[in-house]
Design an enzyme around this catalytic site. Structure first.
Site, mmCIF file in Angstrom:
data_model
loop_
_atom_site.group_PDB
_atom_site.id
_atom_site.type_symbol
_atom_site.label_atom_id
_atom_site.label_comp_id
_atom_site.label_asym_id
_atom_site.label_seq_id
_atom_site.Cartn_x
_atom_site.Cartn_y
_atom_site.Cartn_z
ATOM 1 N N LYS A 13 38.694 0.454 31.076
ATOM 2 C CA LYS A 13 38.914 -0.845 31.724
ATOM 3 C C LYS A 13 40.230 -0.858 32.514
ATOM 4 C CE LYS A 13 38.975 -3.274 27.948
ATOM 5 N NZ LYS A 13 38.726 -2.362 26.827
ATOM 6 N N ARG A 88 38.078 -11.745 24.730
ATOM 7 C CA ARG A 88 37.680 -10.768 23.729
ATOM 8 C C ARG A 88 36.895 -11.414 22.592
ATOM 9 N NH1 ARG A 88 41.673 -6.668 24.679
ATOM 10 N NH2 ARG A 88 41.425 -4.846 23.354
ATOM 11 N N ARG A 127 44.113 10.435 25.183
ATOM 12 C CA ARG A 127 45.147 9.607 25.829
ATOM 13 C C ARG A 127 46.478 9.755 25.081
ATOM 14 N NH1 ARG A 127 43.720 3.445 26.807
ATOM 15 N NH2 ARG A 127 44.150 3.060 24.609
ATOM 16 N N ARG A 139 51.080 4.595 22.155
ATOM 17 C CA ARG A 139 50.893 3.223 21.698
ATOM 18 C C ARG A 139 50.797 3.165 20.179
ATOM 19 N NH1 ARG A 139 46.126 0.547 25.205
ATOM 20 N NH2 ARG A 139 45.645 -0.175 23.103
ATOM 21 N N ARG A 150 40.195 -1.525 15.633
ATOM 22 C CA ARG A 150 39.946 -2.013 16.994
ATOM 23 C C ARG A 150 38.457 -1.977 17.318
ATOM 24 N NH1 ARG A 150 43.782 1.955 19.916
ATOM 25 N NH2 ARG A 150 42.972 1.167 21.889
#
Ligand code: ADP
Length: 197
Positions: A13, A88, A127, A139, A150
């Site tokens: 996204k 969300r 990532r 992160r 998540r």
């Protein structure tokens, strides 16, 4: 043009919204980025969000709705915006509808990036590895444990939004498994149709 990008963590996204934002000259509004900035700044919102985000949970609806309400009222949003990571939950979607209605605005399109569930964990791992290799900071929620939370939050709270926007006639689905450039091409096609219509 007012757009929403929907999809699970790791769907791409952020990558795609940055590309569209640049091309269309409208801002990318990422609640994740805004919340991370708030955490870094140690603001009241940041203090509220820090632990929840690190664990992979969802920040309370009223907090993110408040952030978005303020942000879309700023002058750079008059020509439109891309929402990345918001809404969300169904209550967030309802709040967004009410917000837009109060400004006599409407959403133009909701783009769902569809990806195989099995690939998400490895995308997030990649990532994190690439960020480390580039000397960046990983992160707080890019680890196996938080990712599980998540994903659960996504399936429980966010996935129902595809039905919601389908019912509103706004949902377009693209194949998020294709290479980045191809996904962009599919999104361009969808947006061309939306603009033409
Ligand atoms: P990703 O889509 O990769 O999980 P984001 O950067 O969009 O990452 O979001 C990171 C975290 O920020 C989420 O796990 C959640 O804790 C918080 N967050 C972001 N947007 C929202 C939102 N709309 N509602 C609730 N929490 C949010």
């Amino acid at each position: 043009m007012r757009l929403i990008l929907l999809g699970p963590p790791g769907a791409g996204k952020g990558t795609q919204s940055q590309i569209i934002a640049e091309k269309c000259g409208i801002p990318q509004l990422s609640t994740g980025d805004m919340l991370r900035a708030a955490v870094k700044a140690g603001s009241p919102v940041g203090l509220k969000a820090k632990e929840i985000m690190a664990a992979g949970g969802l920040v309370p609806d009223e907090v993110v709705v408040g952030i978005i309400a303020e942000r879309i009222s700023e002058p750079d949003c008059v020509r439109g915006f891309i929402l990345d990571g918001f809404p969300r939950t169904l209550p967030q979607a309802a709040a967004l509808d009410a917000l837009l209605k109060s400004k006599s605005l409407k959403m133009d399109c909701v783009i769902e990036l569809k990806v195989d569930d099995a690939i998400l964990a490895s995308r997030i791992e990649t990532r994190a590895r690439e960020t480390l290799a580039a000397g960046g900071t990983v992160r707080a929620d890019d680890n196996a444990e938080a990712l599980k939370t998540r994903l659960m939050a996504y399936y429980r709270e966010t996935a129902p939004l595809t039905g919601y926007y389908f019912a509103h006639g706004l949902l377009k689905t693209v194949d998020g498994m294709a290479p980045i450039g191809e996904v962009t091409g599919q999104i361009d096609d969808v947006l061309g149709l939306v603009q033409a219509g």
